[in-house]
Every structure is written in C-alpha cells, then in structure tokens.
Write a protein that holds these residues in place. Structure first.
Motif, mmCIF file in Angstrom:
data_model
loop_
_atom_site.group_PDB
_atom_site.id
_atom_site.type_symbol
_atom_site.label_atom_id
_atom_site.label_comp_id
_atom_site.label_asym_id
_atom_site.label_seq_id
_atom_site.Cartn_x
_atom_site.Cartn_y
_atom_site.Cartn_z
ATOM 1 N N CYS A 224 -49.476 -1.251 -28.165
ATOM 2 C CA CYS A 224 -49.434 -0.548 -29.446
ATOM 3 C C CYS A 224 -49.982 -1.309 -30.438
ATOM 4 O O CYS A 224 -49.821 -2.476 -30.753
ATOM 5 C CB CYS A 224 -47.895 -0.213 -29.385
ATOM 6 S SG CYS A 224 -47.535 0.549 -31.277
ATOM 7 N N CYS A 227 -46.287 -1.859 -33.058
ATOM 8 C CA CYS A 227 -45.122 -2.670 -32.723
ATOM 9 C C CYS A 227 -45.789 -3.947 -32.102
ATOM 10 O O CYS A 227 -45.501 -5.024 -32.027
ATOM 11 C CB CYS A 227 -44.154 -2.087 -32.080
ATOM 12 S SG CYS A 227 -44.372 -1.512 -30.227
ATOM 13 N N CYS A 243 -47.123 5.477 -28.195
ATOM 14 C CA CYS A 243 -46.352 4.110 -27.681
ATOM 15 C C CYS A 243 -45.131 4.276 -27.075
ATOM 16 O O CYS A 243 -44.160 4.936 -27.128
ATOM 17 C CB CYS A 243 -46.067 2.961 -28.701
ATOM 18 S SG CYS A 243 -44.947 1.754 -28.389
ATOM 19 N N CYS A 246 -42.177 2.583 -29.426
ATOM 20 C CA CYS A 246 -41.981 3.015 -30.902
ATOM 21 C C CYS A 246 -42.494 4.338 -31.182
ATOM 22 O O CYS A 246 -42.181 4.817 -32.435
ATOM 23 C CB CYS A 246 -42.286 1.822 -31.913
ATOM 24 S SG CYS A 246 -44.236 2.102 -32.145
ATOM 25 N N PHE A 248 -45.082 5.470 -31.553
ATOM 26 C CA PHE A 248 -46.509 5.405 -32.432
ATOM 27 C C PHE A 248 -47.654 6.064 -31.873
ATOM 28 O O PHE A 248 -47.915 5.908 -30.560
ATOM 29 C CB PHE A 248 -47.024 3.921 -32.932
ATOM 30 C CG PHE A 248 -48.170 3.812 -33.689
ATOM 31 C CD1 PHE A 248 -48.201 4.258 -34.881
ATOM 32 C CD2 PHE A 248 -49.184 3.172 -33.184
ATOM 33 C CE1 PHE A 248 -49.519 4.094 -35.864
ATOM 34 C CE2 PHE A 248 -50.233 3.052 -33.986
ATOM 35 C CZ PHE A 248 -50.622 3.464 -35.154
HETATM 36 ZN ZN ZN Z 1 -45.217 0.572 -30.477
#
Ligand code: ZN
Length: 310
Positions: A224, A227, A243, A246, A248
């Motif tokens: 990612c 993170c 991700c 998180c 994302f």
């Molecule tokens: Zn992430």
C-alpha cells in the motif's frame, strides 16, 4: 531582519536504511533487533524533522545542509545538520531522547534502567574535530562550533554542567533568537564552501546495515502507498487497487510503478523484466499491462535474445 534568506541546500529525506527496513518488514518476518532498529531510526528522523521546523524560522542570511556523511583521515562521521552563517559554521547533532538521563563523567545512562548509552557528546566532539581537520586540509578558514540538541520536550539530563555544548528543548528558541541578532551577510566563499561540502558528501550505502533477505522468502504483492503495511487487492475489471488493511484506493499504474521502484531498491542487481515484475506484483493478471507500463516509463535494453528495462 529584512531580506534575509534561509537557503536549504540539501533538504532532509527519509533515510534509505529506514525505507528499506520498512519494505523488508512488510514482506518478511523480522527479528526484534530489526524491529528496534526501525523504531529508533523513526524516532531519530522525527526528531530531526522537528529540529528542521524550528530552523526554518531563522531570519538571517544562512545556508543549511542536512544529513552529511564525510570521511576525513580514514574516519567516517555524520552531521545531522550544518548551518553556515557569516561569523561561523554551526554543526548540530540532534537527539530525540525522551525521559530522564544521567550524565556521569564520560558516560550517559538512562535513569530508570541504568542502561548506558553511547554518549552523544563524544560523538559530537569527534565530528567537530574531524570537520575542522577537513577544513584545514582544504585550506578553508572558518570557525566551527558544535551543538548537541535535545529536541524532545520531555527530555531531562541530570548532572549536566552548564559549559557543555548542549541545547536543551527549552533553550532552542533562545538560541535561535540569539543567532538572529547576528549580522550575517553571505558572500561567494560561503557558497563555495557549501558546494565543496556537497561534493565531499558520501552517498552512504545502507545495505550493510540490513538484515539478510532474499527474493524467494519475501511475500510478493503490491504494498500500500499509504500505510506501507497492507497489500493491495485487485479486481480484474477495475482500474484501481485497494489496500487490504487501510482501504486506500490507488490507480493500478501508480501502484505498479511504486512496486517496481521498491523492487529495484531491494534488489539493485536484479533486472527489471516483464516477467520479474509480473511475479513481484502478483496481483496484476495481465502481463500486457506490465509490459506497456515498462515500455512507457523505462528504457528498453536488448541483451542477446532477451531484454530488460532500466
Ligand atoms: Zn494501506
């Protein structure tokens, strides 16, 4: 002062060692020792950034050069931050220690555990003395002053006599104000010095400080971009990845390009080929996508019957 210029000649960047260690940790199990190495590098880097934030408030003509590594008389030494003003050169060793410490002659200990740590004053003295030798060898005439800066607001050092070159958290503002009262007009010789320092800076290779790692043992996939810890999941018909950790979301191509960069950082001797990146990224099902991306962003090198990108 009106019209003063604080020029940052070499900005601070995340240390390569830290970048690599984070990449290794995300794809491999690491030892407690490596884990501690990461924590301490992160803490040190945070401290240096806090220091930088204070330095940009200077209001006198000066040049700032961060993260220098020199070799003088066959000895390597590092300078966290170097400030060139007209009257003198200031060298800063920045420490982000937190809590109570005790100074006991030449040794420094953590109060709670009694554990002895490397005395940063000795480190500073060594750097200053080697740097003076360097100037002498270059026939450069500048006066040099070293400072050990403790940046964490909750740091305290017992038994520190006032004559030591220490700047405590509560003294930093006054120290900078004091600098600001000096008249400082930089001329050609200061810029010349800065150029000489940049030219003498050694680009450190972080590889010797890393734990052993191998391609085969590493978990493959695209890490990612936010993170740095989770892997990106792919759905075939979508143009973006998400991700697992998180959530994302990121454009596929950006994510692949970052992963290629990480691949060549971790394995500088491995060739970038469509197959290698396909294997490394794992979640991209189309080799065509990867080949196209490589063709647009890298130089294609033909090598006998095979080819690679650089
Ligand atoms: Zn992430």
């Amino acid at each position: 002062m009106k019209g003063s210029v604080v020029l940052i000649i070499k900005p601070r960047t995340i240390p390569d060692e830290l970048i690599l260690l984070r990449l290794i940790r995300a794809r491999n199990k690491v030892s407690e020792k490596t884990e501690n190495q990461i924590v301490s590098l992160e803490k040190g880097y945070d401290g240096e950034k806090m220091f930088d934030q204070r330095m940009i408030n200077l209001s006198l003509d000066c040049l700032i050069i961060n993260d220098l590594l020199f070799e003088t008389s066959n000895t390597h030494y590092q300078i966290d931050s170097l400030l060139i003003t007209q009257p003198k050169i200031h060298i800063f060793e920045v420490k982000n220690y937190e809590g109570d410490y005790v100074l006991d002659g030449d040794s420094m200990r953590i109060l709670s555990s009694g554990k002895e740590i490397k005395n940063p004053l000795l480190q500073l003295n060594r750097s200053v003395s080697l740097f003076r030798q360097f100037l002498q060898q270059q026939r450069l005439n500048f006066s040099v002053e070293g400072h050990l800066v403790f940046i964490h607001p909750e740091f305290y050092l017992y038994n520190a006599p006032p004559e030591l070159p220490i700047i405590f958290p509560t003294q930093l503002d006054r120290f900078l104000k004091q600098l600001n009262t000096q008249s400082s007009k930089l001329i050609g010789k200061h810029q010349g010095l800065a150029n000489k320092l940049l030219a003498s800076h050694i680009k450190d290779s972080p590889y010797s400080l890393l734990p052993e790692y191998s391609y085969d043992e590493m978990e493959k996939g695209i890490l990612c971009g936010r993170c740095g810890e989770g892997f990106m999941l792919s759905v075939d018909h979508l143009h973006y990845l998400t991700c697992e950790k998180c959530n994302f979301a990121e454009n596929k191509e950006t994510a692949i390009l970052r992963s290629i960069e990480e691949f060549s950082l971790l394995f500088p001797n491995k060739r970038i080929t469509t197959n290698a990146i396909y294997d490394w990224c794992k979640v991209i099902n189309s080799k065509k996508t990867i080949r196209k991306l490589l063709q647009t962003n890298f130089k294609h090198v033909r090598f006998g019957n095979s080819s690679y990108f650089e």
